[in-house]
Design an enzyme around this catalytic site. Sequence first.
Site, mmCIF file in Angstrom:
data_model
loop_
_atom_site.group_PDB
_atom_site.id
_atom_site.type_symbol
_atom_site.label_atom_id
_atom_site.label_comp_id
_atom_site.label_asym_id
_atom_site.label_seq_id
_atom_site.Cartn_x
_atom_site.Cartn_y
_atom_site.Cartn_z
ATOM 1 N N HIS A 1 2.123 1.703 -3.163
ATOM 2 C CA HIS A 1 1.256 2.615 -3.896
ATOM 3 C C HIS A 1 1.859 4.013 -3.954
ATOM 4 O O HIS A 1 1.195 4.953 -4.368
ATOM 5 C CB HIS A 1 -0.136 2.672 -3.268
ATOM 6 N N ASP B 1 0.865 -1.178 0.000
ATOM 7 C CA ASP B 1 0.000 0.000 0.000
ATOM 8 C C ASP B 1 0.903 1.230 0.000
ATOM 9 O O ASP B 1 2.056 1.131 -0.404
ATOM 10 C CB ASP B 1 -0.973 -0.036 1.180
#
Length: 412
Positions: A258, A235
Amino acid sequence: MTLLKFIRTISIIGLFAGLATAAPSSVERTPDKSFALAKRATCTPVSAGNSGIDDSPAIRDAISSCGAGGTIVIPQGVTYAIRSSVDFKGCTGCIFNIEGTLKASDDLDYWYYHSEIFLMSGVKGATVQSLLGTGVIDGNGQNAYDIFATNSSLKRPALYSIKGGSTSIIIKNIHLKNPPGIFFYAGGGSSNIKFASLYLTAASKSSYEPKNTDGFDIWDASYVAITDTTVSNQDDCVAFKAGCNYVTVTNIKCTGSHGLSVGSLGKSYGAVDTVKNIYVDGADMVTSAKAVGIKIYPGGPNHGSAIVSNVTWANVVVDASDYAVQLGGCYGETDAYCASYPSTAQFTDINLINFSGKTSAHYEPTTSEVTCPAGACHVSFTGYSVLSPLGTSKVICTKNGGTITGITCSSS
């Protein structure tokens, strides 16, 4: 008093000679032969040596006893079973040396009702470190990864939270691994926090990948620094959340993430989220969904707005990441919703300096995408040389009345 005991060593000027004949004590005292000022009290909690027995009470007792300017030691070669939350309450100017391993239980029934495994709330001065470089904090998240795959409502704790106006916090030279949820939360009006020389890894042993394993979620905290750190997760590597102010990130490597992301912001109707004064210098972004980005919800009846100002990403190397830059105002909704209710957010003084490297083939030849919100927008590129695997580069821009400088924009 718990059944788990700890050893406490204190050097004090002028110990009474009568102590030599006193009854045995659980506290070992050693005179300061140099007759200098009293040294730090040192506590070493004793582990039960059994993963089914909670060592957290012994650690909490050590913090209570030695937290006022003292040192707590987790010795090398010892694994402590963390079956309940460890609260640093009572730590004022304390040092917590981790040379062994702190391993959380995978009892998700317990952690469901606890938002963090390690907690600093209202702490005024603390250093958590490994002097030898052997210290490990293990979130033991495999059970959470497997269960969350079929139950997305599962509540999972943060591995480490700093909140409640904590200040003067240093965390350095530690390996943190496999959190059930995010690694670090910083917020609650906390300030003057330094993360340095950390190694964060999240990996699954099953077919179910870790989820929501953000490296650093910086909320309403200020004067936060992250330096010389490596993150491998699934993430956001670093997420600059609503309320964060004066955050610097230098020399970071992120793999599989991310990206270094502002947001997401503007989710709640009526709210105006702010992120300001962010500076990133030196980032190696490997196989990430994007290297850097801003995530903004659209407007309309479901969401609020946001103000993002004075944000700089500099000297970023893109290594097979899908996008180099992705700035947008249509997070969490369909294109149709966003067309009807464009974001009213403001992007001001957004600077992207010296981006290099190559993206993945995922969007080739596009290497970046910038969508200005309708509120206001000023985005500046300097020294952008990122290429797609084709050896070319296209940056898609939607200006919405704003300005995007330093790059040749394509409409599609």
